[in-house]
Design an enzyme around this catalytic site. Structure first.
Site, PDB file in Angstrom:
ATOM      1  N   TYR A 137       3.403 -10.036  15.663  1.00  0.00           N
ATOM      2  CA  TYR A 137       3.679  -8.978  14.683  1.00  0.00           C
ATOM      3  C   TYR A 137       4.270  -7.753  15.408  1.00  0.00           C
ATOM      4  O   TYR A 137       5.318  -7.231  15.013  1.00  0.00           O
ATOM      5  CB  TYR A 137       2.376  -8.606  13.957  1.00  0.00           C
ATOM      6  CG  TYR A 137       2.439  -7.313  13.167  1.00  0.00           C
ATOM      7  CD1 TYR A 137       3.115  -7.254  11.953  1.00  0.00           C
ATOM      8  CD2 TYR A 137       1.812  -6.160  13.640  1.00  0.00           C
ATOM      9  CE1 TYR A 137       3.171  -6.060  11.235  1.00  0.00           C
ATOM     10  CE2 TYR A 137       1.864  -4.976  12.922  1.00  0.00           C
ATOM     11  CZ  TYR A 137       2.546  -4.927  11.724  1.00  0.00           C
ATOM     12  OH  TYR A 137       2.605  -3.751  11.012  1.00  0.00           O
TER      13      TYR A 137
ATOM     14  N   ASP B 116      13.911 -10.696  -2.125  1.00  0.00           N
ATOM     15  CA  ASP B 116      13.138 -11.237  -1.010  1.00  0.00           C
ATOM     16  C   ASP B 116      13.888 -10.808   0.261  1.00  0.00           C
ATOM     17  O   ASP B 116      15.006 -11.273   0.506  1.00  0.00           O
ATOM     18  CB  ASP B 116      13.081 -12.771  -1.137  1.00  0.00           C
ATOM     19  CG  ASP B 116      12.307 -13.400   0.014  1.00  0.00           C
ATOM     20  OD1 ASP B 116      12.195 -12.768   1.089  1.00  0.00           O
ATOM     21  OD2 ASP B 116      11.819 -14.518  -0.166  1.00  0.00           O
TER      22      ASP B 116
ATOM     23  N   GLN C 278       0.836  -1.217   0.000  1.00  0.00           N
ATOM     24  CA  GLN C 278       0.000   0.000   0.000  1.00  0.00           C
ATOM     25  C   GLN C 278       0.863   1.257   0.000  1.00  0.00           C
ATOM     26  O   GLN C 278       0.683   2.167  -0.805  1.00  0.00           O
ATOM     27  CB  GLN C 278      -0.873   0.038   1.252  1.00  0.00           C
ATOM     28  CG  GLN C 278      -1.838  -1.109   1.403  1.00  0.00           C
ATOM     29  CD  GLN C 278      -2.823  -0.822   2.514  1.00  0.00           C
ATOM     30  OE1 GLN C 278      -3.890  -0.273   2.272  1.00  0.00           O
ATOM     31  NE2 GLN C 278      -2.468  -1.190   3.731  1.00  0.00           N
TER      32      GLN C 278
ATOM     33  N   THR D  36       4.902   0.441  13.805  1.00  0.00           N
ATOM     34  CA  THR D  36       3.464   0.292  14.011  1.00  0.00           C
ATOM     35  C   THR D  36       2.988   0.713  15.410  1.00  0.00           C
ATOM     36  O   THR D  36       3.744   0.629  16.383  1.00  0.00           O
ATOM     37  CB  THR D  36       3.075  -1.188  13.780  1.00  0.00           C
ATOM     38  OG1 THR D  36       1.707  -1.385  14.121  1.00  0.00           O
ATOM     39  CG2 THR D  36       3.913  -2.140  14.633  1.00  0.00           C
ATOM     40  N   ASP D  37       1.719   1.088  15.468  1.00  0.00           N
ATOM     41  CA  ASP D  37       1.048   1.336  16.753  1.00  0.00           C
ATOM     42  C   ASP D  37       0.927   0.043  17.568  1.00  0.00           C
ATOM     43  O   ASP D  37       0.712   0.098  18.775  1.00  0.00           O
ATOM     44  CB  ASP D  37      -0.358   1.918  16.501  1.00  0.00           C
ATOM     45  CG  ASP D  37      -1.211   1.036  15.607  1.00  0.00           C
ATOM     46  OD1 ASP D  37      -0.667   0.455  14.649  1.00  0.00           O
ATOM     47  OD2 ASP D  37      -2.420   0.912  15.857  1.00  0.00           O
TER      48      ASP D  37
ATOM     49  N   LYS E  93       8.046  -6.160  15.023  1.00  0.00           N
ATOM     50  CA  LYS E  93       8.279  -4.776  14.576  1.00  0.00           C
ATOM     51  C   LYS E  93       9.113  -4.028  15.627  1.00  0.00           C
ATOM     52  O   LYS E  93       9.981  -3.223  15.286  1.00  0.00           O
ATOM     53  CB  LYS E  93       6.949  -4.055  14.337  1.00  0.00           C
ATOM     54  CG  LYS E  93       6.131  -4.588  13.172  1.00  0.00           C
ATOM     55  CD  LYS E  93       6.735  -4.345  11.801  1.00  0.00           C
ATOM     56  CE  LYS E  93       6.684  -2.907  11.365  1.00  0.00           C
ATOM     57  NZ  LYS E  93       7.162  -2.762   9.958  1.00  0.00           N
TER      58      LYS E  93
ATOM     59  N   TYR F 266       9.336   2.105   8.523  1.00  0.00           N
ATOM     60  CA  TYR F 266       8.002   2.263   9.136  1.00  0.00           C
ATOM     61  C   TYR F 266       7.752   1.193  10.192  1.00  0.00           C
ATOM     62  O   TYR F 266       8.058   0.019   9.987  1.00  0.00           O
ATOM     63  CB  TYR F 266       6.905   2.225   8.053  1.00  0.00           C
ATOM     64  CG  TYR F 266       7.013   3.462   7.205  1.00  0.00           C
ATOM     65  CD1 TYR F 266       6.342   4.616   7.558  1.00  0.00           C
ATOM     66  CD2 TYR F 266       7.895   3.505   6.124  1.00  0.00           C
ATOM     67  CE1 TYR F 266       6.513   5.785   6.838  1.00  0.00           C
ATOM     68  CE2 TYR F 266       8.077   4.673   5.398  1.00  0.00           C
ATOM     69  CZ  TYR F 266       7.386   5.806   5.765  1.00  0.00           C
ATOM     70  OH  TYR F 266       7.573   6.964   5.073  1.00  0.00           O
TER      71      TYR F 266
HETATM   72  N1  NAP Z   1      -1.301  -1.785   7.100  1.00  0.00           N
HETATM   73  C1  NAP Z   1      -1.424  -1.257   8.302  1.00  0.00           C
HETATM   74  O1  NAP Z   1      -2.540  -1.099   8.824  1.00  0.00           O
HETATM   75  C2  NAP Z   1      -0.207  -0.796   9.078  1.00  0.00           C
HETATM   76  C3  NAP Z   1      -0.378  -0.292  10.378  1.00  0.00           C
HETATM   77  C4  NAP Z   1       0.731   0.145  11.080  1.00  0.00           C
HETATM   78  C5  NAP Z   1       1.993   0.057  10.517  1.00  0.00           C
HETATM   79  N2  NAP Z   1       2.134  -0.460   9.262  1.00  0.00           N
HETATM   80  C6  NAP Z   1       3.495  -0.531   8.708  1.00  0.00           C
HETATM   81  O2  NAP Z   1       3.549   0.332   7.577  1.00  0.00           O
HETATM   82  C7  NAP Z   1       4.440  -0.214   6.595  1.00  0.00           C
HETATM   83  C8  NAP Z   1       3.725  -0.302   5.256  1.00  0.00           C
HETATM   84  O3  NAP Z   1       2.588  -1.146   5.403  1.00  0.00           O
HETATM   85  P1  NAP Z   1       1.607  -1.477   4.190  1.00  0.00           P
HETATM   86  O4  NAP Z   1       0.223  -1.365   4.703  1.00  0.00           O
HETATM   87  O5  NAP Z   1       2.031  -0.745   2.976  1.00  0.00           O
HETATM   88  O6  NAP Z   1       1.938  -3.043   4.034  1.00  0.00           O
HETATM   89  P2  NAP Z   1       1.553  -4.008   2.835  1.00  0.00           P
HETATM   90  O7  NAP Z   1       0.562  -3.387   1.933  1.00  0.00           O
HETATM   91  O8  NAP Z   1       1.242  -5.333   3.470  1.00  0.00           O
HETATM   92  O9  NAP Z   1       2.925  -4.107   2.049  1.00  0.00           O
HETATM   93  C9  NAP Z   1       4.015  -4.801   2.539  1.00  0.00           C
HETATM   94  C10 NAP Z   1       4.895  -5.142   1.351  1.00  0.00           C
HETATM   95  O10 NAP Z   1       5.990  -5.925   1.860  1.00  0.00           O
HETATM   96  C11 NAP Z   1       6.258  -6.896   0.894  1.00  0.00           C
HETATM   97  N3  NAP Z   1       6.922  -8.062   1.467  1.00  0.00           N
HETATM   98  C12 NAP Z   1       6.450  -8.937   2.393  1.00  0.00           C
HETATM   99  N4  NAP Z   1       7.339  -9.910   2.587  1.00  0.00           N
HETATM  100  C13 NAP Z   1       8.381  -9.654   1.756  1.00  0.00           C
HETATM  101  C14 NAP Z   1       9.599 -10.307   1.485  1.00  0.00           C
HETATM  102  N5  NAP Z   1       9.941 -11.442   2.106  1.00  0.00           N
HETATM  103  N6  NAP Z   1      10.438  -9.760   0.580  1.00  0.00           N
HETATM  104  C15 NAP Z   1      10.118  -8.621  -0.062  1.00  0.00           C
HETATM  105  N7  NAP Z   1       8.984  -7.961   0.136  1.00  0.00           N
HETATM  106  C16 NAP Z   1       8.116  -8.473   1.046  1.00  0.00           C
HETATM  107  C17 NAP Z   1       4.905  -7.323   0.350  1.00  0.00           C
HETATM  108  O11 NAP Z   1       5.133  -7.924  -0.902  1.00  0.00           O
HETATM  109  P3  NAP Z   1       3.967  -8.615  -1.756  1.00  0.00           P
HETATM  110  O12 NAP Z   1       3.200  -7.462  -2.349  1.00  0.00           O
HETATM  111  O13 NAP Z   1       4.696  -9.412  -2.767  1.00  0.00           O
HETATM  112  O14 NAP Z   1       3.190  -9.432  -0.768  1.00  0.00           O
HETATM  113  C18 NAP Z   1       4.183  -6.001   0.283  1.00  0.00           C
HETATM  114  O15 NAP Z   1       4.343  -5.402  -0.983  1.00  0.00           O
HETATM  115  C19 NAP Z   1       4.907  -1.556   7.157  1.00  0.00           C
HETATM  116  O16 NAP Z   1       6.123  -1.362   7.817  1.00  0.00           O
HETATM  117  C20 NAP Z   1       3.847  -1.916   8.188  1.00  0.00           C
HETATM  118  O17 NAP Z   1       4.364  -2.739   9.219  1.00  0.00           O
HETATM  119  C21 NAP Z   1       1.074  -0.878   8.519  1.00  0.00           C
END
Ligand code: NAP
Length: 292
Positions: A124, A35, A11, A100-101, A128, A98
């Protein structure tokens, strides 16, 4: 400026792919290029590319699945960021990551600041938090930006889930006891890029001076139930909805493998004051995100 972006298809990564080319050369990497659970590969890639700025949006974000895949979650969320931070130190690069909360246990009744102690409830969150600690150990020009409830209009976000459920069910039950800051991925990529642009002349020095943890999320907070209400109200295709009743529920009504913090709202004042930027209210960002 030469930038390496990890997680380009997520995202947040997707939004960075759109905006970062305004700031310089971008090498955007997804799982198929690197990866990140292959730590040697992460190190070799950064040694070869020698960027000035590394942005890591890749993460293991399947909160429930992490309970049974702890080892992989730790590799991706804790060890890989440590390797990236070390590579940043070696090459004199800035590292933006990045978090997380979910590093908090949710027992507060006021938004968390950076000085509140973390106490994650699930794997998780623990992975983090380990990532944050590994980055801090490298101790160079690193920003750890904790965000919350990230959504985009692409993929399987809470916003798209609610829109989908509303087209299939007359009654929707959404938890009203989980509270945090909905954060539009485009806003998050935008404000981070603005901070980079404003300091681009001496980014390394600025980030070295101001390194550490910052909270960065949509301004204000709400419950998932209230958020869902706003999502339905802003739906540009409301006529397709079949939902008639939106009912508040309790987290205990929907047991999940991972425990979630109830109140995990983030206070983002420290980021706003340090970088002179203002975060938009979560509900105005949602309106913009859903506008056609
Ligand atoms: N989403 C939330 O509500 C939330 C809340 C708080 C904090 N965050 C933090 O904000 C940041 C961005 O989150 P987001 O929502 O954008 O997450 P996301 O949409 O789940 O994207 C994570 C990306 O990481 C990639 N990934 C996972 N495993 C991998 C691997 N082994 N090698 C390479 N790439 C890999 C995924 O690849 P694929 O597309 O191939 O699966 C995906 O594109 C993260 O650090 C997350 O922890 C997110």
């Amino acid at each position: 400026m030469r930038m390496v972006l990890f997680g380009k298809n997520g995202q947040l990564g997707w939004e960075f792919q759109r905006i970062l080319p305004l700031l310089g050369e971008v090498i955007a990497l997804g799982r198929h290029e690197v990866d990140v659970s292959n730590l040697q590969n992460v190190k070799e890639t950064l040694d070869e590319l020698k960027p000035n700025l590394i942005i890591n949006t890749s993460a293991y974000t399947e909160v429930d699945q992490a309970e049974t895949e702890a080892e992989l979650a730790i590799k991706i969320n804790a060890l890989a960021p440590g390797v990236m931070a070390e590579a940043a130190r070696k090459h004199g690069a800035v590292f933006i990551h990045y978090s997380t909360d979910y590093v908090f246990d949710g027992t507060s009744d006021v938004p968390y600041t950076e000085s509140n102690g973390p106490n994650p409830l699930n794997t998780y969150g623990k992975s983090k938090l380990m990532g944050e600690e590994n980055i801090k150990q490298a101790g160079y020009a690193c920003l750890i930006l904790r965000t919350s409830w990230v959504y985009s209009l692409r993929g399987n976000s809470f916003v798209n889930k609610v829109l989908g459920w509303a087209r299939k069910n007359e009654t929707l039950k959404i938890v009203s006891d989980q509270i945090s800051n909905p954060t539009w991925a485009r806003m998050l990529a935008g404000i981070t890029s603005l901070m980079i642009a404003q300091n681009s002349v001496n980014l390394l020095e600025v980030v070295r001076e101001r390194r550490g943890v910052y909270h960065l999320a949509g301004s204000g907070y709400t419950s998932r139930y209230e958020w869902a209400k706003q999502i339905l109200a802003n739906d540009p295709d409301r006529s397709e909805q079949v939902v008639r009743n939106l009912e508040p529920a309790l987290s205990n009504d929907f047991p999940t493998p991972a425990l979630r913090p109830l109140f995990s709202a983030l206070d983002c004042t420290h980021f706003e004051e340090t970088f002179g930027l203002q975060l938009p209210a979560w509900d105005s960002a949602l309106k913009l995100a859903m506008m056609r």
